[in-house]
Design a protein around this motif. Structure first.
Motif, PDB file in Angstrom:
ATOM      1  N   VAL A  12      30.742  45.235  28.366  1.00  0.00           N
ATOM      2  CA  VAL A  12      32.083  45.642  27.731  1.00  0.00           C
ATOM      3  C   VAL A  12      31.777  45.118  26.357  1.00  0.00           C
ATOM      4  O   VAL A  12      31.325  44.177  25.804  1.00  0.00           O
ATOM      5  N   GLN A  13      32.386  46.014  25.451  1.00  0.00           N
ATOM      6  CA  GLN A  13      32.610  45.459  24.007  1.00  0.00           C
ATOM      7  C   GLN A  13      33.530  44.270  23.673  1.00  0.00           C
ATOM      8  O   GLN A  13      34.444  44.090  24.425  1.00  0.00           O
ATOM      9  N   PRO A  14      33.111  43.606  22.688  1.00  0.00           N
ATOM     10  CA  PRO A  14      34.461  42.827  22.255  1.00  0.00           C
ATOM     11  C   PRO A  14      35.723  43.305  22.063  1.00  0.00           C
ATOM     12  O   PRO A  14      35.854  44.339  21.621  1.00  0.00           O
ATOM     13  N   GLY A  15      36.614  42.541  22.847  1.00  0.00           N
ATOM     14  CA  GLY A  15      38.025  42.958  22.594  1.00  0.00           C
ATOM     15  C   GLY A  15      38.516  44.028  23.878  1.00  0.00           C
ATOM     16  O   GLY A  15      39.482  44.163  24.169  1.00  0.00           O
ATOM     17  N   GLY A  16      37.396  44.215  24.576  1.00  0.00           N
ATOM     18  CA  GLY A  16      37.858  44.942  25.907  1.00  0.00           C
ATOM     19  C   GLY A  16      38.191  44.369  26.777  1.00  0.00           C
ATOM     20  O   GLY A  16      38.462  43.034  26.855  1.00  0.00           O
ATOM     21  N   SER A  17      38.198  44.985  28.134  1.00  0.00           N
ATOM     22  CA  SER A  17      38.913  44.400  29.273  1.00  0.00           C
ATOM     23  C   SER A  17      37.964  44.524  30.696  1.00  0.00           C
ATOM     24  O   SER A  17      37.410  45.639  30.639  1.00  0.00           O
ATOM     25  N   LEU A  18      37.991  43.822  31.501  1.00  0.00           N
ATOM     26  CA  LEU A  18      37.173  43.981  32.694  1.00  0.00           C
ATOM     27  C   LEU A  18      37.958  43.139  33.922  1.00  0.00           C
ATOM     28  O   LEU A  18      38.700  41.984  33.520  1.00  0.00           O
ATOM     29  N   ARG A  19      37.993  43.651  35.045  1.00  0.00           N
ATOM     30  CA  ARG A  19      38.463  43.079  36.069  1.00  0.00           C
ATOM     31  C   ARG A  19      37.560  42.619  37.212  1.00  0.00           C
ATOM     32  O   ARG A  19      36.877  43.832  37.707  1.00  0.00           O
ATOM     33  N   LEU A  20      37.306  41.535  37.538  1.00  0.00           N
ATOM     34  CA  LEU A  20      36.555  41.063  38.638  1.00  0.00           C
ATOM     35  C   LEU A  20      37.095  40.793  39.834  1.00  0.00           C
ATOM     36  O   LEU A  20      38.176  40.395  40.022  1.00  0.00           O
ATOM     37  N   SER A  21      36.630  41.327  40.900  1.00  0.00           N
ATOM     38  CA  SER A  21      37.047  41.118  42.381  1.00  0.00           C
ATOM     39  C   SER A  21      36.468  40.174  43.086  1.00  0.00           C
ATOM     40  O   SER A  21      35.044  40.119  42.916  1.00  0.00           O
ATOM     41  N   CYS A  22      37.139  39.509  43.972  1.00  0.00           N
ATOM     42  CA  CYS A  22      36.155  38.687  45.180  1.00  0.00           C
ATOM     43  C   CYS A  22      36.853  38.850  46.385  1.00  0.00           C
ATOM     44  O   CYS A  22      38.073  38.463  46.667  1.00  0.00           O
ATOM     45  N   ALA A  23      36.033  39.453  47.179  1.00  0.00           N
ATOM     46  CA  ALA A  23      36.645  39.881  48.449  1.00  0.00           C
ATOM     47  C   ALA A  23      36.344  38.643  49.543  1.00  0.00           C
ATOM     48  O   ALA A  23      34.951  38.708  49.762  1.00  0.00           O
ATOM     49  N   ALA A  24      36.768  38.286  50.264  1.00  0.00           N
ATOM     50  CA  ALA A  24      36.879  37.416  51.371  1.00  0.00           C
ATOM     51  C   ALA A  24      36.961  38.104  52.674  1.00  0.00           C
ATOM     52  O   ALA A  24      37.535  38.810  52.943  1.00  0.00           O
ATOM     53  N   LYS A  76      44.669  42.314  51.265  1.00  0.00           N
ATOM     54  CA  LYS A  76      43.264  43.054  51.014  1.00  0.00           C
ATOM     55  C   LYS A  76      42.106  41.643  51.042  1.00  0.00           C
ATOM     56  O   LYS A  76      41.113  42.014  50.927  1.00  0.00           O
ATOM     57  N   SER A  77      42.620  40.668  51.367  1.00  0.00           N
ATOM     58  CA  SER A  77      41.917  39.380  51.250  1.00  0.00           C
ATOM     59  C   SER A  77      40.994  39.114  49.907  1.00  0.00           C
ATOM     60  O   SER A  77      39.910  38.830  49.860  1.00  0.00           O
ATOM     61  N   THR A  78      41.561  39.816  48.667  1.00  0.00           N
ATOM     62  CA  THR A  78      40.805  39.680  47.598  1.00  0.00           C
ATOM     63  C   THR A  78      41.638  39.158  46.531  1.00  0.00           C
ATOM     64  O   THR A  78      42.855  39.257  46.108  1.00  0.00           O
ATOM     65  N   THR A  79      40.675  38.497  45.688  1.00  0.00           N
ATOM     66  CA  THR A  79      41.289  37.678  44.515  1.00  0.00           C
ATOM     67  C   THR A  79      40.760  38.445  43.235  1.00  0.00           C
ATOM     68  O   THR A  79      39.348  38.873  43.235  1.00  0.00           O
ATOM     69  N   TYR A  80      41.452  38.537  42.238  1.00  0.00           N
ATOM     70  CA  TYR A  80      41.126  39.227  41.028  1.00  0.00           C
ATOM     71  C   TYR A  80      41.364  38.382  39.740  1.00  0.00           C
ATOM     72  O   TYR A  80      42.087  37.441  39.650  1.00  0.00           O
ATOM     73  N   LEU A  81      40.277  38.419  38.787  1.00  0.00           N
ATOM     74  CA  LEU A  81      40.317  37.799  37.446  1.00  0.00           C
ATOM     75  C   LEU A  81      40.343  38.964  36.595  1.00  0.00           C
ATOM     76  O   LEU A  81      39.116  39.715  36.467  1.00  0.00           O
ATOM     77  N   HIS A  82      41.453  38.973  35.941  1.00  0.00           N
ATOM     78  CA  HIS A  82      41.605  39.875  35.013  1.00  0.00           C
ATOM     79  C   HIS A  82      41.180  39.310  33.513  1.00  0.00           C
ATOM     80  O   HIS A  82      41.887  38.082  33.075  1.00  0.00           O
ATOM     81  N   MET A  83      40.211  39.950  32.960  1.00  0.00           N
ATOM     82  CA  MET A  83      39.921  39.378  31.608  1.00  0.00           C
ATOM     83  C   MET A  83      40.066  40.469  30.431  1.00  0.00           C
ATOM     84  O   MET A  83      39.713  41.517  30.762  1.00  0.00           O
ATOM     85  N   ASN A  84      40.902  39.959  29.654  1.00  0.00           N
ATOM     86  CA  ASN A  84      41.292  40.754  28.449  1.00  0.00           C
ATOM     87  C   ASN A  84      40.744  40.281  27.049  1.00  0.00           C
ATOM     88  O   ASN A  84      40.498  39.079  27.178  1.00  0.00           O
ATOM     89  N   ASN A  85      40.659  40.907  26.125  1.00  0.00           N
ATOM     90  CA  ASN A  85      40.426  40.702  24.906  1.00  0.00           C
ATOM     91  C   ASN A  85      39.000  39.851  24.840  1.00  0.00           C
ATOM     92  O   ASN A  85      38.811  38.467  24.366  1.00  0.00           O
ATOM     93  N   LEU A  86      38.140  40.340  25.482  1.00  0.00           N
ATOM     94  CA  LEU A  86      36.929  39.705  25.888  1.00  0.00           C
ATOM     95  C   LEU A  86      35.957  39.405  24.516  1.00  0.00           C
ATOM     96  O   LEU A  86      35.899  39.982  23.603  1.00  0.00           O
ATOM     97  N   LYS A  87      35.390  38.195  24.413  1.00  0.00           N
ATOM     98  CA  LYS A  87      34.700  37.580  23.189  1.00  0.00           C
ATOM     99  C   LYS A  87      33.133  37.431  23.662  1.00  0.00           C
ATOM    100  O   LYS A  87      33.024  37.546  24.837  1.00  0.00           O
ATOM    101  N   LEU A  88      32.478  37.373  22.612  1.00  0.00           N
ATOM    102  CA  LEU A  88      30.842  37.244  22.854  1.00  0.00           C
ATOM    103  C   LEU A  88      30.569  36.066  23.679  1.00  0.00           C
ATOM    104  O   LEU A  88      29.621  36.092  24.605  1.00  0.00           O
TER     105      LEU A  88
END
Length: 123
Positions: A12-24, A76-88
């Motif tokens: 992802v580019q700087p300033g972008g967003s990404l969502r990570l999932s963790c399914a249990a 869904k037994s899932t936890t999400y990490l929402h990442m915004n304004n990503l930096k280097l």
């Protein structure tokens, strides 16, 4: 067999967003904490976030506060990490972890880990 399976990493580019999932899977209940950690090349693993399974309280590390949030979908037994304004400096392998016997973020032993997913922030 308790397992955590991760997805959502990538480039992802700087300033972008990404969502990570963790399914249990393999848990007898949803009363367990999920912690998020990351490890950058040449650095020690650090805690990023945690969400409790007992009271829904969450923790966000100062380094990502205001940019990252954590949420949980128990259906869904899932936890999400929402990442915004990503930096280097967010570039790292991200892990989720849990303790089947620990419902609180501080009490959890974090002895069950996901496989990790790399996040690369680059222009």
């Amino acid at each position: 067999q308790v397992q955590l399976v991760q997805s959502g990493g990538g480039l992802v580019q700087p300033g972008g967003s990404l969502r990570l999932s963790c399914a249990a899977s393999g848990f007898t209940s949803d009363a367990y904490a999920i912690g998020w950690f990351r490890q950058a090349p040449g650095k020690e693993r650090e805690g990023v976030s945690c969400i409790s399974g007992s009271d829904g309280k969450s923790y966000i590390a100062n380094s990502v506060k205001g940019r990252f949030t954590v949420s949980r979908d128990n259906a869904k037994s899932t936890t999400y990490l929402h990442m915004n304004n990503l930096k280097l400096e967010d570039t790292a392998v991200y892990y989720c972890a849990t303790d089947p016997d620990g419902s609180g973020c501080l009490e959890a032993a974090y002895d069950v880990w996901g496989q990790g997913t790399p996040v690369t922030v680059s222009s």
